[in-house]
Each structure stands twice: as C-alpha cells, then as structure tokens.
Enzyme design. Structure first.
Site, PDB file in Angstrom:
ATOM      1  N   CYS A  42      -4.960  -6.744 -43.650  1.00 40.32           N
ATOM      2  CA  CYS A  42      -4.522  -8.705 -44.275  1.00 40.32           C
ATOM      3  C   CYS A  42      -4.020  -8.767 -45.710  1.00 40.32           C
ATOM      4  CB  CYS A  42      -4.884  -9.474 -43.160  1.00 40.32           C
ATOM      5  SG  CYS A  42      -4.026 -11.013 -43.500  1.00 40.32           S
ATOM      6  N   ARG A  46      -9.815 -12.593 -48.400  1.00 47.93           N
ATOM      7  CA  ARG A  46     -11.199 -12.407 -47.795  1.00 47.93           C
ATOM      8  C   ARG A  46     -12.128 -11.341 -47.440  1.00 47.93           C
ATOM      9  NH1 ARG A  46     -10.181 -18.065 -45.724  1.00 47.93           N
ATOM     10  NH2 ARG A  46      -8.856 -17.271 -45.255  1.00 47.93           N
ATOM     11  N   HIS A  98      -8.048 -10.087 -39.440  1.00 47.80           N
ATOM     12  CA  HIS A  98      -9.534 -11.284 -38.816  1.00 47.80           C
ATOM     13  C   HIS A  98      -8.773 -12.818 -38.328  1.00 47.80           C
ATOM     14  CE1 HIS A  98      -7.529 -13.663 -42.702  1.00 47.80           C
ATOM     15  NE2 HIS A  98      -6.967 -12.755 -42.647  1.00 47.80           N
ATOM     16  N   CYS A 101      -6.520 -16.287 -39.840  1.00 51.52           N
ATOM     17  CA  CYS A 101      -5.621 -15.755 -40.259  1.00 51.52           C
ATOM     18  C   CYS A 101      -4.494 -16.637 -41.004  1.00 51.52           C
ATOM     19  CB  CYS A 101      -5.082 -14.354 -40.068  1.00 51.52           C
ATOM     20  SG  CYS A 101      -4.172 -13.373 -40.585  1.00 51.52           S
TER      21      CYS A 101
HETATM   22 ZN   LIG Z   1      -4.731 -13.338 -43.248  1.00 51.16          ZN
END
Ligand SMILES: [Zn+2]
Length: 210
Positions: A42, A46, A98, A101
């Site tokens: 993604c 982070r 993750h 998201c």
């Molecule tokens: Zn994401």
C-alpha cells in the site's frame, strides 16, 4: 528552511553516514540489482517495505499503490511484475496489506470519492461483494474491516496467479511463490495470511495454454 529542504539535508547526512560505514557502499549497489523479492504494498506512508522487513537497498523490488491492488488492466503494475519476474528473476512476490487501510475502509462506505478514486476502489467493493456473507456475520466494525483487509490481500494474490506473466514463469522455472501478508500498524508485526506455491491451480478458466 522549507520542509522539503530538510529531506535534501537528511539525504546528504545519510549518504555521508553510509560512506563512513563502508566506502564501497554505493559502488557496489550501482552495479548489482538482483533482488529476490517483489513487494506489492500500500502507498500508506506508515508501511515502508525496507524498514519493516529490515532489508537494505537492493534487496526488494517495490511497487506500491492505494490498497495494494493487482488490477489486470493496470499497465504500471504489470510492467513492474513482468520486469521483476522475467528479467530480475525474483523468487517471491509478496502482496502486503495492512490493518486500518484507508483505501479498504473507503471502499466499505457509500461515499462518492469522485470518478478516479471510485474506479480504483471498485476493485475492493467487488471483494466485499463476493465475501458478503462472511463479512456481514462479523458484528465488530474493526474486526470486519481487518478481515476485509485479509480477504483483499488474498484476492490480489489470486489476481497475480491469473496473469500469464506468473503462469509462464511457473511452467518454465517453478517460481515465484506468491505470498499474501498483512502488516499491523499497532505492533509492527507482519502476519502471513495466504500463500500460493509456484505451480498452484487457480481454476481452469483462468489457466492459459502456454
Ligand atoms: Zn493502505
């Protein structure tokens, strides 16, 4: 100082630090690019591939987009996949989503994000639609969203297996293995949720006569 100038200053400091540790550092990297892994993650700031896996420049070939999607008409992703699999000869392709998201959460709502984002998020709406029963049975909103993140990763791994790029390489060279992982922002731990070994079957309608 403009905020972006800090990045350039930090870059100089980083380069100097690397050279101090190892005078050959950049010379070596310049001539070698043989990563074993392709990472499809993604774009979320982070979830940086190298940091969370403790890997160095040169070790992971990276593609990132909103919600780590593998869309069969995405020329950008397919070019990265083809280059990594056919030319760099990676042994593993990792789709890493993750929990929490934003893209996955946005797709779960009826909000109109305007044409381009709606178009992209439609791919996740299709995942929701095909797992409606399982998702509806989860009462807790966060838990349901977490499960959707896992199902999305699984779907994207299957999408990889449906490409001729992967199927051709499976047939000829018995690689790469495909992995679906989910990273937790809460504790920094990656959970493997799905795997397809080289040569797996995806359903005859998707399997090409290569
Ligand atoms: Zn994401």
């Amino acid at each position: 100082m403009h905020p972006y100038e800090r990045l350039l200053l930090e870059n100089k400091a980083w380069a100097a630090e690397k050279l101090a540790e190892d005078p050959q550092y950049f010379k070596r990297l310049e001539h070698i690019q043989t990563p074993e892994f392709l990472w499809i993650g993604c774009s979320d700031s982070r979830v940086p591939a190298n940091e969370i896996t403790g890997t160095q420049p040169g070790e992971i070939f990276v593609h990132r987009n909103v919600a780590n999607l593998v869309v069969n008409s995405d020329v950008n992703l397919l070019a990265v996949l083809d280059y990594a699999v056919t030319h760099l000869k990676v042994k593993h392709v990792i789709v890493c989503g993750h929990y929490g998201c934003g893209g996955v959460k946005a797709a779960s709502t009826q909000t109109d994000y305007k044409p381009v984002l709606n178009m992209w998020l439609r791919n996740i709406k299709d995942v929701i639609n095909s797992h409606e029963e399982e998702l509806d049975a989860i009462a807790d909103e966060e838990e349901r969203s977490n499960r959707l993140v896992e199902l999305n990763v699984r779907e994207q791994v299957c999408n990889l297996a449906k490409t001729t790029i992967i199927q051709r390489c499976w047939k000829k060279e018995q690689r790469p293995d495909l992995h679906g992982w989910v990273y937790s922002l809460k504790d920094g731990i990656i959970k493997p949720v799905f795997e397809m070994k080289a040569g797996s079957h995806i359903g005859s309608i998707y399997e090409y006569d290569l």
